[in-house]
Design a protein around this motif. Structure first.
Motif, mmCIF file in Angstrom:
data_model
loop_
_atom_site.group_PDB
_atom_site.id
_atom_site.type_symbol
_atom_site.label_atom_id
_atom_site.label_comp_id
_atom_site.label_asym_id
_atom_site.label_seq_id
_atom_site.Cartn_x
_atom_site.Cartn_y
_atom_site.Cartn_z
ATOM 1 N N LEU A 1 -5.214 -0.069 -2.048
ATOM 2 C CA LEU A 1 -4.123 0.081 -1.087
ATOM 3 C C LEU A 1 -4.725 0.303 0.297
ATOM 4 C CD1 LEU A 1 -3.354 1.968 -3.865
ATOM 5 C CD2 LEU A 1 -1.130 1.680 -2.783
ATOM 6 N N ALA B 1 4.431 -6.541 -7.682
ATOM 7 C CA ALA B 1 4.295 -5.098 -7.472
ATOM 8 C C ALA B 1 5.127 -4.301 -8.475
ATOM 9 C CB ALA B 1 4.694 -4.735 -6.046
ATOM 10 N N LEU C 1 4.574 -0.369 -8.373
ATOM 11 C CA LEU C 1 4.127 -0.088 -7.012
ATOM 12 C C LEU C 1 5.296 -0.242 -6.058
ATOM 13 C CD1 LEU C 1 0.761 -2.070 -6.813
ATOM 14 C CD2 LEU C 1 1.050 0.380 -7.196
ATOM 15 N N VAL D 1 -6.150 -1.258 -8.382
ATOM 16 C CA VAL D 1 -5.361 -1.646 -7.213
ATOM 17 C C VAL D 1 -5.939 -0.971 -5.974
ATOM 18 C CG1 VAL D 1 -3.097 -1.598 -6.102
ATOM 19 C CG2 VAL D 1 -3.255 -1.905 -8.590
ATOM 20 N N TYR E 1 -2.650 5.768 -10.954
ATOM 21 C CA TYR E 1 -1.994 4.494 -11.217
ATOM 22 C C TYR E 1 -0.651 4.764 -11.906
ATOM 23 C CZ TYR E 1 -1.011 0.301 -14.030
ATOM 24 O OH TYR E 1 -0.411 -0.767 -14.650
ATOM 25 N N CYS F 1 5.882 6.897 1.079
ATOM 26 C CA CYS F 1 6.451 6.095 0.006
ATOM 27 C C CYS F 1 7.963 6.268 0.016
ATOM 28 C CB CYS F 1 5.873 6.535 -1.336
ATOM 29 S SG CYS F 1 6.544 5.646 -2.736
ATOM 30 N N ALA G 1 -1.307 -3.939 -0.511
ATOM 31 C CA ALA G 1 -1.959 -3.559 -1.761
ATOM 32 C C ALA G 1 -2.296 -4.819 -2.535
ATOM 33 C CB ALA G 1 -1.045 -2.649 -2.595
#
Length: 256
Positions: free
Chosen positions: A99, A51, A56, A97, A249, A65, A189
């Motif tokens: 999620l 990650a 990420l 990716v 991203y 987050c 993810a």
């Protein structure tokens, strides 16, 4: 500057290897051997990525987050259960990716004529893989008349759980091509490569399915879960509780 140079990132190396792996062969005689060698290299690179390489940060169960200290950017109405971060796309492959929020699923779907690799970045997913049976066993007339014509005879090949410590889940045009992906025990993810990309104009559109038990027409949850179990699979419209939003991203730039 060297730190941010695209060629130094494992994401860049994965993209370059995917391009080499899935581009049309120049010499037909060595095509199969070359593909297998390059496919193995790509799988090895995916096994290494983490990650942090994509910048990420694992989400909390409520979708926030921790690094940012704020919830994700708002969407009109209910937030999507799944979001996608686009990294790159060529005629040969796409990479991004996905999620998934806690408890979310990407419903059972197919990848017509496509290869794919999925590598979990954080969290845990359960993946159920199916194959179509080219020559169905049994009598298709045994299927419920109202559903006949929309049914496919398939076999459940495997059900497994994957974490960031697991190797990638691999699919091909004729093996594990249909699968369902469920978030387990919280948000998750995964990095996703599809080759070639979806293209409805070229016969590669995504179709959704519902699994029925062969004899009684019960859903998978009601039927015994057995490896290599033959089932009826019914094509359906996209489930109303599934849709996919988009997010930027945050990782290293990819140059192809």
């Amino acid at each position: 500057k060297t730190r941010d140079f695209p060629m130094s990132s494992i994401v860049q190396r994965i993209a370059r290897q995917a391009l080499v792996t899935f581009r049309p062969p120049r010499h037909a005689g060595e095509a199969a051997k070359s593909f297998q060698e390059n496919h193995s290299k790509l799988k090895s690179l995916l096994t290494e990525v983490r990650a942090a390489d994509l910048k990420l940060v694992p989400r909390r169960a409520d979708g926030s987050c921790p690094a940012a200290g704020v919830p994700p950017r708002p969407y009109p109405g209910a937030p999507p259960p799944v979001t996608y971060m686009h990294i790159c796309e060529t005629d040969e492959f796409s990479m991004g990716v996905f999620l998934l929020k806690s408890g979310a699923s990407i419903p059972l779907h197919d990848h017509p004529g496509m290869h794919g690799m999925l590598k979990v970045m954080y969290g845990k997913v359960r993946i159920s893989c199916f194959d179509r049976l080219d020559r169905p066993a049994g009598d298709p007339q045994a299927a419920p008349p109202a559903q006949r014509g929309a049914l496919r005879r398939c076999v459940l090949r495997s059900t497994g759980e994957y974490t960031e410590e697991s190797g990638p889940c691999v699919l091909s045009p004729d093996r594990d091509n249909l699968h369902q992906i469920d978030a387990v025990d919280g948000p998750t993810a995964f990095l996703d490569i599809l080759a070639p990309p979806y293209d409805p104009d070229d016969g590669r559109d995504c179709h959704y399915y519902k699994v029925l038990s062969e004899a009684e027409g019960k859903t998978t949850e009601e039927a015994p879960k057995e490896k290599e179990k033959e089932v009826w699979m019914m094509e359906i419209t996209q489930p109303p509780d599934f849709w996919c939003g988009g997010e930027p991203y945050p990782g290293p730039e990819v140059s192809l």
